[in-house]
Design an enzyme around this catalytic site. Structure first.
Site, mmCIF file in Angstrom:
data_model
loop_
_atom_site.group_PDB
_atom_site.id
_atom_site.type_symbol
_atom_site.label_atom_id
_atom_site.label_comp_id
_atom_site.label_asym_id
_atom_site.label_seq_id
_atom_site.Cartn_x
_atom_site.Cartn_y
_atom_site.Cartn_z
ATOM 1 N N TYR A 166 0.866 -1.178 0.000
ATOM 2 C CA TYR A 166 0.000 0.000 0.000
ATOM 3 C C TYR A 166 0.900 1.224 0.000
ATOM 4 O O TYR A 166 1.758 1.368 0.865
ATOM 5 C CB TYR A 166 -0.906 0.029 1.239
ATOM 6 C CG TYR A 166 -2.326 -0.314 0.874
ATOM 7 C CD1 TYR A 166 -3.018 0.493 -0.031
ATOM 8 C CD2 TYR A 166 -2.950 -1.437 1.391
ATOM 9 C CE1 TYR A 166 -4.308 0.166 -0.408
ATOM 10 C CE2 TYR A 166 -4.242 -1.762 1.013
ATOM 11 C CZ TYR A 166 -4.915 -0.960 0.109
ATOM 12 O OH TYR A 166 -6.184 -1.262 -0.263
ATOM 13 N N GLU B 243 -0.407 4.628 -0.560
ATOM 14 C CA GLU B 243 -1.255 5.827 -0.729
ATOM 15 C C GLU B 243 -0.433 7.074 -0.451
ATOM 16 O O GLU B 243 0.371 7.106 0.492
ATOM 17 C CB GLU B 243 -2.453 5.751 0.221
ATOM 18 C CG GLU B 243 -3.516 4.791 -0.297
ATOM 19 C CD GLU B 243 -4.634 4.558 0.689
ATOM 20 O OE1 GLU B 243 -4.501 4.939 1.873
ATOM 21 O OE2 GLU B 243 -5.653 3.980 0.282
ATOM 22 N N ASP C 207 -6.423 14.467 -24.740
ATOM 23 C CA ASP C 207 -6.399 13.050 -24.370
ATOM 24 C C ASP C 207 -5.679 12.329 -25.503
ATOM 25 O O ASP C 207 -6.260 12.096 -26.570
ATOM 26 C CB ASP C 207 -7.837 12.552 -24.199
ATOM 27 C CG ASP C 207 -7.905 11.050 -23.936
ATOM 28 O OD1 ASP C 207 -6.873 10.366 -24.094
ATOM 29 O OD2 ASP C 207 -8.998 10.563 -23.592
ATOM 30 N N THR D 244 -3.428 6.856 -21.899
ATOM 31 C CA THR D 244 -3.222 5.505 -21.384
ATOM 32 C C THR D 244 -1.771 5.162 -21.666
ATOM 33 O O THR D 244 -1.080 5.867 -22.417
ATOM 34 C CB THR D 244 -4.120 4.472 -22.095
ATOM 35 O OG1 THR D 244 -3.913 4.600 -23.504
ATOM 36 C CG2 THR D 244 -5.577 4.680 -21.766
ATOM 37 N N LYS E 162 -1.443 1.495 -25.149
ATOM 38 C CA LYS E 162 -1.809 1.424 -26.572
ATOM 39 C C LYS E 162 -0.530 1.564 -27.400
ATOM 40 O O LYS E 162 0.355 0.722 -27.297
ATOM 41 C CB LYS E 162 -2.855 2.496 -26.890
ATOM 42 C CG LYS E 162 -4.156 2.294 -26.100
ATOM 43 C CD LYS E 162 -5.231 3.266 -26.524
ATOM 44 C CE LYS E 162 -6.552 2.972 -25.834
ATOM 45 N NZ LYS E 162 -6.809 3.827 -24.673
ATOM 46 N N ARG F 48 -1.216 -1.869 -18.902
ATOM 47 C CA ARG F 48 -2.531 -1.213 -18.910
ATOM 48 C C ARG F 48 -2.584 -0.170 -17.792
ATOM 49 O O ARG F 48 -2.388 -0.508 -16.624
ATOM 50 C CB ARG F 48 -3.588 -2.295 -18.682
ATOM 51 C CG ARG F 48 -5.020 -1.892 -18.829
ATOM 52 C CD ARG F 48 -5.864 -3.115 -19.107
ATOM 53 N NE ARG F 48 -5.503 -3.672 -20.398
ATOM 54 C CZ ARG F 48 -5.980 -3.236 -21.570
ATOM 55 N NH1 ARG F 48 -6.885 -2.278 -21.600
ATOM 56 N NH2 ARG F 48 -5.574 -3.775 -22.698
HETATM 57 N N1 DSN Z 1 -11.527 1.396 -25.631
HETATM 58 C C1 DSN Z 1 -10.387 2.112 -26.148
HETATM 59 C C2 DSN Z 1 -10.241 1.970 -27.609
HETATM 60 O O1 DSN Z 1 -10.367 0.858 -28.053
HETATM 61 O O2 DSN Z 1 -9.985 2.921 -28.310
HETATM 62 C C3 DSN Z 1 -10.391 3.529 -25.748
HETATM 63 O O3 DSN Z 1 -10.242 3.602 -24.379
#
Ligand code: DSN
Length: 431
Positions: free
Chosen positions: A63, A65, A214, A240, A243, A249
């Site tokens: 933990y 925090e 974003d 994120t 990707k 993730r």
């Molecule tokens: N679900 C994602 C995508 O496939 O683009 C976006 O968060």
């Protein structure tokens, strides 16, 4: 010598199997699926063995925090070190002053960012989900549509316009002037063209709004300098990490503004999260380190070359690529020019049976529901990680065409499936 993912998976699976053969069997089947199918979902990738293993370490047990140097629990020395390293690498990678690496996901990063930028009930301006935006950009069932007031700008919808199906910056300005939003949001989930962050900032300044970018989809391209950076234009940048950035993730929030950084930190913890996922932050540090290496730039350049090769091969087979092409890692394929009755839902299913993993996706102005759609979204981050180049993109387009023209004929699917498997065998994951 690098260790192959399969070798690592086998070692991990043996450990799991000793305690839980049932779960080990499921994960083993998934490892096989990833090895022998071609991943064309634009938001997915194959993280490196180092990233994958880092996410499975003992760092999960803590933990932590709070933030480095200011934790609510003892025993956090190594967690402080790794979180600081992840922050520093993220700042270097994106050329910004502050980074919060704790968000568990992109949607949670966006939640904290909204809370840092707006009060509940405030109006923000974004691209609607059906045109390529994201759930967390104002969808009515999402926090962003429940607690805030979304208004939207549009794409050009005019076949004769040179920017048909691309962002209509006049519409952004007009909507901004009409609604006086507190914040303007750019960055998308299904948009194949470059984003003009400087133009967005100009519009935001004109109406006294802040700008949020974003960059979840294009983060890897931005980090490698293969897409213009949202800095210094955006006040706040979310992404994120799994990707095109090819990490574990998770989410990340960045800014250059010290006061805003304080608000971001407070809104991530304790605002929307409790204990950070320290094993994932460890894997983020590893992934950011990988992205700082020169080979990451070469990888991202190939991601774009592959997307452009795939888009032109699909066009040669008679499909229409929305907006006429792609500048990034993804494209939207309009299936209806080939056959008016063809749906994304059917195409996705037939292609999956053939070992080509895609997702159905609405195309701009799509009359069909999101569960049916008239299009497919194809992306190249995962196939490029695998080592595919332009010749393999031509093979993929030809297989997609064969499967779709056969309307899911079983014999065709079986034949293509075998060819896909044989190509995958030639390009093992992370050999
Ligand atoms: N679900 C994602 C995508 O496939 O683009 C976006 O968060």
């Amino acid at each position: 010598m690098t260790t192959s993912t399969q070798t690592i998976d086998n070692a991990i699976l043996d450990t799991i199997a000793a305690t839980d053969p049932q779960v080990a069997q499921i994960v083993r089947a998934e490892a096989q699926r990833q090895e022998y199918t071609i991943e064309l979902i634009a938001s997915e990738n194959h993280a490196s063995p180092a990233v994958t293993v880092a996410a499975g370490t003992c760092m999960t047990n803590k933990y932590a925090e709070g933030y480095p140097g200011r934790r609510y629990y003892g025993g956090c020395a190594h967690h402080d070190q790794v979180e600081q390293l992840a922050r520093d690498r993220a700042k270097e990678l994106f050329g910004c002053k502050f980074a919060n690496v704790q968000p568990h996901s992109g949607a949670q990063a966006n939640t904290a960012a909204f809370m840092a930028m707006m009060e509940p009930g405030d109006t923000f301006l974004s691209l609607v989900l059906k045109d390529g935006g994201h759930l967390s950009h104002g969808m009515f069932l999402n926090f962003s549509g429940i607690f805030y007031k979304p208004v939207h700008y549009a794409l050009h919808y005019d076949k004769n316009h040179p920017q048909h199906e691309q962002i209509d910056y006049d519409s952004v300005l007009a909507a901004a002037k009409e609604h006086k939003p507190k914040m303007i949001l750019c960055g998308y989930s299904a948009y194949p063209r470059q984003i003009d962050f400087a133009k967005f900032r100009e519009i935001a300044d004109e109406v006294g709004a802040t700008l949020m970018a974003d960059i979840a989809h294009i983060a890897g391209l931005v980090a490698a300098g293969e897409h213009p950076s949202p800095f210094p234009h955006a006040h706040i940048v979310t992404t994120t990490t799994h990707k095109s950035l090819r990490g574990p993730r998770g989410g990340l929030i960045m800014t250059n503004d010290e006061e805003l950084n304080k608000l971001i930190n407070r809104n991530v913890f304790p605002g929307v999260q409790g204990g950070p996922l320290m094993h994932i932050i460890t894997a983020k540090a590893v992934a950011f380190g990988e992205a700082l290496k020169p080979e990451f730039k070469v990888y991202q350049q190939q991601v774009i070359k592959n997307a452009q090769a795939l888009a032109s091969a699909m066009t040669e087979h008679g499909f229409r690529i929305t907006s006429g092409g792609t500048d990034n890692h993804l494209m939207l394929v309009d299936l209806t020019v080939k056959d008016a009755d063809l749906t994304g839902k059917d195409a996705e299913k037939w292609l999956e049976d053939a070992g080509l993993i895609t997702n159905k996706n609405g195309i701009p102005d799509d009359p069909r529901s999101p569960m049916v759609t008239s299009g497919l979204r194809l992306g190249t981050p995962a196939t490029t990680t695998r080592g595919f180049k332009e010749p393999e993109m031509a093979m993929i387009a030809a297989w997609i065409n064969r499967v779709i023209e056969s309307k899911g004929d079983e014999g065709t699917i079986t034949a293509v499936r075998a060819e896909v498997k044989s190509l995958c065998e030639r390009f093992p994951l992370h050999h």
